[in-house]
Design a protein around this motif. Structure first.
Motif, PDB file in Angstrom:
ATOM      1  N   ALA A 180       0.922  -1.361   0.007  1.00 34.77           N
ATOM      2  CA  ALA A 180       0.148   0.152  -0.020  1.00 34.77           C
ATOM      3  C   ALA A 180       0.875   1.215  -0.129  1.00 34.77           C
ATOM      4  O   ALA A 180       1.746   1.265   0.701  1.00 34.77           O
ATOM      5  CB  ALA A 180      -0.756   0.029   1.278  1.00 34.77           C
ATOM      6  N   GLY A 181       0.555   2.173  -0.921  1.00 36.40           N
ATOM      7  CA  GLY A 181       1.382   3.559  -1.056  1.00 36.40           C
ATOM      8  C   GLY A 181       2.617   3.375  -1.565  1.00 36.40           C
ATOM      9  O   GLY A 181       3.485   4.650  -1.752  1.00 36.40           O
ATOM     10  N   PHE A 182       2.987   2.198  -2.147  1.00 36.71           N
ATOM     11  CA  PHE A 182       4.190   1.853  -2.674  1.00 36.71           C
ATOM     12  C   PHE A 182       4.356   2.922  -4.123  1.00 36.71           C
ATOM     13  O   PHE A 182       5.336   3.505  -4.387  1.00 36.71           O
ATOM     14  CB  PHE A 182       4.453   0.603  -3.089  1.00 36.71           C
ATOM     15  N   ALA A 183       3.382   2.733  -4.888  1.00 32.50           N
ATOM     16  CA  ALA A 183       3.543   3.546  -6.205  1.00 32.50           C
ATOM     17  C   ALA A 183       2.148   4.329  -6.435  1.00 32.50           C
ATOM     18  O   ALA A 183       1.078   4.059  -5.723  1.00 32.50           O
ATOM     19  CB  ALA A 183       3.636   2.538  -7.490  1.00 32.50           C
ATOM     20  N   ASP A 184       2.166   5.177  -7.452  1.00 32.72           N
ATOM     21  CA  ASP A 184       0.989   6.083  -7.840  1.00 32.72           C
ATOM     22  C   ASP A 184       0.021   5.302  -8.744  1.00 32.72           C
ATOM     23  O   ASP A 184      -0.696   6.104  -9.138  1.00 32.72           O
ATOM     24  CB  ASP A 184       1.520   7.417  -7.889  1.00 32.72           C
ATOM     25  N   GLY A 185       0.279   4.151  -9.055  1.00 35.10           N
ATOM     26  CA  GLY A 185      -0.447   3.470 -10.036  1.00 35.10           C
ATOM     27  C   GLY A 185      -0.161   2.160 -10.100  1.00 35.10           C
ATOM     28  O   GLY A 185       0.783   1.486  -9.496  1.00 35.10           O
TER      29      GLY A 185
END
Length: 372
Positions: A75-80
């Motif tokens: 969770a929250g690792f990448a923006d897509g």
């Protein structure tokens, strides 16, 4: 700029960035990058697909172990999303259909999902193939496109959030072991670390020599990619198409076709550029295998894919240099194996527990070359 760190990682491409993300949970980390922007060379020139079969059976365990991370990142690792569906079609030319049997056996042995297709099934997947190239085929449904830039930047940004430091325009100029620590001289300053990681890609042997460590024979090989305009928009749903004999692969992108002649030309570490002959070979092989005609070459580029002598990646401490860790030889599969390889390498450095089904870290240890 100066500082003391637990680990200094030389090279901020996908190998160094992924390792830094995992390492920075447990250690202070400095990433040093020779270029102004990380990923300028091999990472930024990737063909951007995930295929469990790519790289052969020795690489496949790392690819398979990376699959869950790429499909379901933290969770929250990448923006897509990091991957999107694509699929791969493995084909053979006239007189070479028997080679598909060998590929199918390799798929079965490794557990990679694959489906045998007849001529009608192959034509449905890739209608632009010449009939002689689609007598039958193998369909690899789990092949995906990878958002390489997003993945790479997520590893870098995540590592920085965990406290890692990135220094760019900082080529290593000196590496010396003294008092149980490494002293690293760069264009950006002097640093000290318990461990130095050699994640320098095509420059890996040069970094080893700088540290007084025996190079392993990591060889950069030039690979060419051509973006071709076929005169009309290309179906974006086409799969990646691989010749099982290794003479080409192609995939759609933004209405065009990306084509590689699957070349592997030895080249020195450098900002490598495509050769006109390789561009022409790519176009010729594509046109011979399909019913399409290339109207124009929109652009072309080349990248360096670096291999150890046995074509497996190298992860582990050098047997002849305390605290010198190899993270090199990722060939053309460094992006798709980055999650598992980064986690495995971090566990080897920190001693933290890590395991994945079928992945044996000893298989990738630099000590395997000790007798060479």
């Amino acid at each position: 700029m100066t500082g003391r760190y637990d680990v200094v990682v030389v090279g901020a491409g996908i190998g160094g960035a992924s390792l830094a993300w995992f390492l920075s949970e447990r250690a202070s980390v400095l990433l040093i990058e020779a270029e102004a922007h990380p990923g300028l060379h091999s990472t930024g020139r990737s063909a951007a697909f995930f295929a469990e079969s790519y790289g052969g059976p020795g690489v496949q365990p790392l690819t398979t172990a990376s699959k869950a991370f790429l499909h379901r990142p933290p969770a929250g690792f990448a923006d897509g999303p990091l991957v999107t569906p694509r699929g791969a079609l493995h084909v053979a030319g006239p007189g070479a259909q028997g080679a598909l049997d060998d590929v199918e056996r390799a798929f079965l042995a490794s557990g990679v999902a694959a489906e045998r297709l007849d001529a009608e099934g192959a034509a449905a997947r890739a209608p632009l193939l010449d009939p002689a190239w689609r007598q039958r085929a193998l369909w690899e449904p789990d092949c995906t496109d990878i958002e390489v830039a997003r993945l790479h930047q997520a590893f870098l940004a995540g590592a920085r959030r965990r406290g890692a430091v990135l220094a760019t325009d900082a080529p290593a100029r000196g590496l010396e072991r003294s008092g149980g620590r490494w002293r690293i001289e760069t264009a950006a300053g002097h640093f000290e670390a318990d461990v130095v990681v050699n994640a320098a890609g095509a420059w890996a042997d040069e970094v080893a020599a700088l540290a007084g460590t025996r190079p392993l024979g990591v060889q950069p090989l030039r690979r060419t990619m051509v973006v071709a305009d076929l005169g009309a928009p290309v179906d974006p749903g086409l799969p990646v198409v691989f010749d099982v004999a290794g003479s080409f692969y192609f995939k759609p992108d933004a209405g065009m076709i990306w084509v590689s002649p699957h070349d592997e030309t030895p080249a020195p570490p450098s900002d490598v550029q495509p050769e006109e002959l390789d561009i022409a070979v790519a176009v010729d092989r594509f046109e011979r295998a399909t019913t399409a005609t290339v109207r124009r070459v929109v652009r072309a580029w080349a990248g360096l894919r670096s291999f150890a002598p046995d074509r497996l990646p190298v992860y582990g401490f050098a047997p002849d240099a305390p605290g010198f860790f190899w993270c090199a030889g990722q060939g053309g599969f460094g992006v798709q194996t980055a999650p598992a390889a980064g986690a495995m390498a971090a566990s080897l450095i920190t001693g933290a527990a890590w395991n994945a089904p079928g992945v044996d870290p000893e298989r990738y240890a630099p000590a395997r070359f000790s007798g060479v």
